[in-house]
Design a protein around this motif. Structure first.
Motif, PDB file in Angstrom:
ATOM      1  N   ASN A  29      -1.763   4.338  -4.426  1.00  0.00           N
ATOM      2  CA  ASN A  29      -0.639   4.319  -5.075  1.00  0.00           C
ATOM      3  C   ASN A  29      -0.425   5.055  -6.324  1.00  0.00           C
ATOM      4  O   ASN A  29      -1.043   4.653  -7.145  1.00  0.00           O
ATOM      5  CB  ASN A  29       0.115   2.782  -5.207  1.00  0.00           C
ATOM      6  N   SER A  30       0.331   6.148  -6.181  1.00  0.00           N
ATOM      7  CA  SER A  30       0.553   6.956  -7.381  1.00  0.00           C
ATOM      8  C   SER A  30       2.014   6.919  -7.864  1.00  0.00           C
ATOM      9  O   SER A  30       2.587   7.858  -8.389  1.00  0.00           O
ATOM     10  CB  SER A  30      -0.009   8.255  -7.192  1.00  0.00           C
ATOM     11  N   PHE A  31       2.702   5.655  -7.824  1.00  0.00           N
ATOM     12  CA  PHE A  31       3.976   5.713  -8.440  1.00  0.00           C
ATOM     13  C   PHE A  31       4.191   6.362  -9.830  1.00  0.00           C
ATOM     14  O   PHE A  31       3.186   5.947 -10.730  1.00  0.00           O
ATOM     15  CB  PHE A  31       4.437   4.288  -8.390  1.00  0.00           C
ATOM     16  N   ASN A  34       2.954   4.033 -12.426  1.00  0.00           N
ATOM     17  CA  ASN A  34       1.421   3.593 -12.094  1.00  0.00           C
ATOM     18  C   ASN A  34       0.321   4.273 -12.816  1.00  0.00           C
ATOM     19  O   ASN A  34      -0.039   5.104 -12.154  1.00  0.00           O
ATOM     20  CB  ASN A  34       1.415   3.244 -10.729  1.00  0.00           C
ATOM     21  N   GLY A  37      -2.987   4.174 -11.068  1.00  0.00           N
ATOM     22  CA  GLY A  37      -2.933   4.946 -10.008  1.00  0.00           C
ATOM     23  C   GLY A  37      -3.014   6.289 -10.088  1.00  0.00           C
ATOM     24  O   GLY A  37      -3.649   7.145  -9.361  1.00  0.00           O
ATOM     25  N   THR A  90       4.149   9.652  -6.954  1.00  0.00           N
ATOM     26  CA  THR A  90       5.297   9.542  -5.936  1.00  0.00           C
ATOM     27  C   THR A  90       6.420   8.609  -6.351  1.00  0.00           C
ATOM     28  O   THR A  90       6.410   8.165  -7.659  1.00  0.00           O
ATOM     29  CB  THR A  90       4.619   8.886  -4.566  1.00  0.00           C
ATOM     30  N   PRO A  94       4.422   0.044  -6.015  1.00  0.00           N
ATOM     31  CA  PRO A  94       3.126  -0.666  -5.147  1.00  0.00           C
ATOM     32  C   PRO A  94       4.130  -1.682  -4.382  1.00  0.00           C
ATOM     33  O   PRO A  94       3.819  -1.838  -3.248  1.00  0.00           O
ATOM     34  CB  PRO A  94       2.182  -1.207  -6.322  1.00  0.00           C
ATOM     35  N   GLU A  97       5.939  -0.486  -1.356  1.00  0.00           N
ATOM     36  CA  GLU A  97       4.917  -0.069  -0.203  1.00  0.00           C
ATOM     37  C   GLU A  97       4.573  -1.368   0.541  1.00  0.00           C
ATOM     38  O   GLU A  97       4.453  -1.214   1.688  1.00  0.00           O
ATOM     39  CB  GLU A  97       3.841   0.475  -0.616  1.00  0.00           C
ATOM     40  N   GLN A 103       2.455   2.294   4.983  1.00  0.00           N
ATOM     41  CA  GLN A 103       1.014   2.960   4.671  1.00  0.00           C
ATOM     42  C   GLN A 103       0.659   4.048   5.739  1.00  0.00           C
ATOM     43  O   GLN A 103       1.388   4.288   6.454  1.00  0.00           O
ATOM     44  CB  GLN A 103       0.186   1.698   4.859  1.00  0.00           C
ATOM     45  N   PRO A 114       2.973   6.930   2.107  1.00  0.00           N
ATOM     46  CA  PRO A 114       3.779   7.402   0.934  1.00  0.00           C
ATOM     47  C   PRO A 114       3.131   8.740   0.369  1.00  0.00           C
ATOM     48  O   PRO A 114       1.872   8.890   0.104  1.00  0.00           O
ATOM     49  CB  PRO A 114       3.611   6.083  -0.180  1.00  0.00           C
ATOM     50  N   SER A 373      10.901   4.796   2.171  1.00  0.00           N
ATOM     51  CA  SER A 373       9.923   3.792   2.769  1.00  0.00           C
ATOM     52  C   SER A 373      10.260   2.805   3.757  1.00  0.00           C
ATOM     53  O   SER A 373       9.629   2.021   4.284  1.00  0.00           O
ATOM     54  CB  SER A 373       9.365   2.971   1.579  1.00  0.00           C
TER      55      SER A 373
END
Length: 409
Positions: A29-31, A34, A37, A90, A94, A97, A103, A114, A373
């Motif tokens: 997860n690279s929000f 985050n 991440g 992104t 988390p 998602e 996923q 994502p 999502s």
């Protein structure tokens, strides 16, 4: 002339490993906020490109809540420089998602997850193209200085990244190639040759409060004034010039038995041409000043203040981009494909560097439902995905076009 059949066969052989790399990226997860991440993804990406001989440099974002930008450089034997641009972040938190069971999911020729389309599939496209160039054009691969730049916070338009690109690539770079997803219709691929600029604005109105029952006439209603100003802003939209003003949020007042003394609205304007963009801002700001809504008792006026809080400059059509498009167009014909121009309303990192060097965008693989999502049983909502069938033809196009760019410079 490079053997295109051999190239396509090689790319097909590399596809399973390329998709495995994409899967490992999607699973992180690279929000944007985050930070851990984004940093994990940055380190994984640096490790993936290290075998090519790239040196990784993690550059702190000017915003303390965001992760580091990633710049990977492979110094060439010559003086030519080509930039390859993607981003790490992104738009999916988390918890979103998890809630939507979003996923890695393979369904026929589609892979959901994502960042599959925006933009991790673009990053793995860069890896695939460089693999092919190293195999089929080793002399050119060694000659070029390759600079891969990944923005840690593209989804919130971090302006410092554009400056970083210009600093690391230099004004003499052959091109800055942006690997945002590209659209596809049959054998026709869209390449982005222009993008709208955006100015975010805030309208603040100060009126005068009063008791709504006992002294209504003393008040200068800020919400009424704001509604009038909003109509004037909306009227600045001019579709013939592709200039739009969108008033997006409105707030004001405190309780219903009080004449509201404040109100605010926020919105954005967008357009392609710099002159129209600047003129639009000028007309917007001219609406500041004393309002027409006043106290009925003593004429106390409301006051309107409009300010531009953020700017992303337009990327208009230009000669540098046109030349890059021509190269890709020639190569597409030789491959039995076709490329078409696309002028997008959305913003990318290309907006911040197009005034310094030639930029072309939309070089990533095809997909759809970006930033989504959600999924519904009736199919009216569907998650972001990448079209696996688009990867090989797009990689072949990118490989041959970049090779021709390097050789023709």
């Amino acid at each position: 002339m490079l053997d295109t059949a051999a190239l396509k066969e090689f790319l097909q052989q590399q596809l399973p490993a390329n998709l495995e790399l994409l899967k490992s990226m999607v699973e992180i997860n690279s929000f944007t906020t985050n930070k851990d991440g984004v940093s994990r993804l940055g380190k994984m990406t640096a490790e993936a490109f290290a075998p090519f001989g790239f040196n990784a440099d993690f550059v702190p974002s000017l915003h303390p809540d965001y992760g580091d930008h990633l710049v990977m450089t492979r110094k060439g034997t010559g003086t030519k420089v080509i930039g390859l641009i993607s981003h790490l972040d992104t738009v999916f938190p988390p918890e979103e998602e998890i809630k939507n069971n979003f996923q890695w999911r393979v369904a026929g020729d589609k892979i959901y997850g994502p960042g599959t389309e925006d933009i991790k599939g673009g990053t793995t496209m860069i890896h695939l193209v460089l693999t092919a160039l190293q195999k089929f054009a080793p002399d050119v691969f060694e000659e070029i200085t390759w600079v891969i730049l990944l923005n840690s916070s593209e989804e919130v338009m971090s302006h410092d990244f554009g400056k970083l690109c210009i600093e690391r690539l230099g004004a003499d770079a052959l091109a800055a190639l942006v690997f945002e997803a590209g659209a596809r219709t049959g054998n026709a691929f869209s390449l982005v040759t222009a993008r709208k600029g955006r100015a975010v604005y805030r309208i603040s109105v100060e009126g005068r409060a009063a008791h709504a029952g006992s002294h209504h006439e003393r008040g200068a209603n800020a919400i009424v004034q704001l509604s009038e100003t909003i109509q004037k802003v909306a009227a600045l939209t001019d579709y013939s010039k592709q200039l739009t003003f969108n008033v997006a949020t409105v707030t004001g007042g405190t309780v219903i038995n009080r004449v509201p003394h404040f109100a605010t609205a926020e919105g954005e304007l967008r357009t392609f041409e710099r002159e129209i963009y600047n003129c639009g801002i000028e007309k917007l700001l001219a609406l500041s000043g004393k309002g027409s809504v006043c106290s009925a008792e003593d004429g106390h006026p409301s006051e309107v203040k409009i300010e531009v809080t953020q700017e992303s400059p337009p990327w208009p059509r230009n000669n540098g981009t046109d030349r890059l498009f021509s190269i890709f167009s020639e190569v597409s014909s030789e491959l039995g494909l076709r490329v078409v121009r696309e002028e997008r309303g959305g913003i990318s990192d290309g907006n911040f560097i197009c005034h310094v060097m030639p930029v072309l965008d939309g070089l990533g693989p095809n997909g759809d439902n970006g930033h989504c999502s959600e999924q519904s049983a009736d199919g009216s909502k569907e998650q972001e995905y990448i079209d696996v069938t688009s990867i090989i033809p797009k990689a072949a196009l990118n490989t041959l076009a970049i090779l021709r760019l390097a050789q023709s410079a």
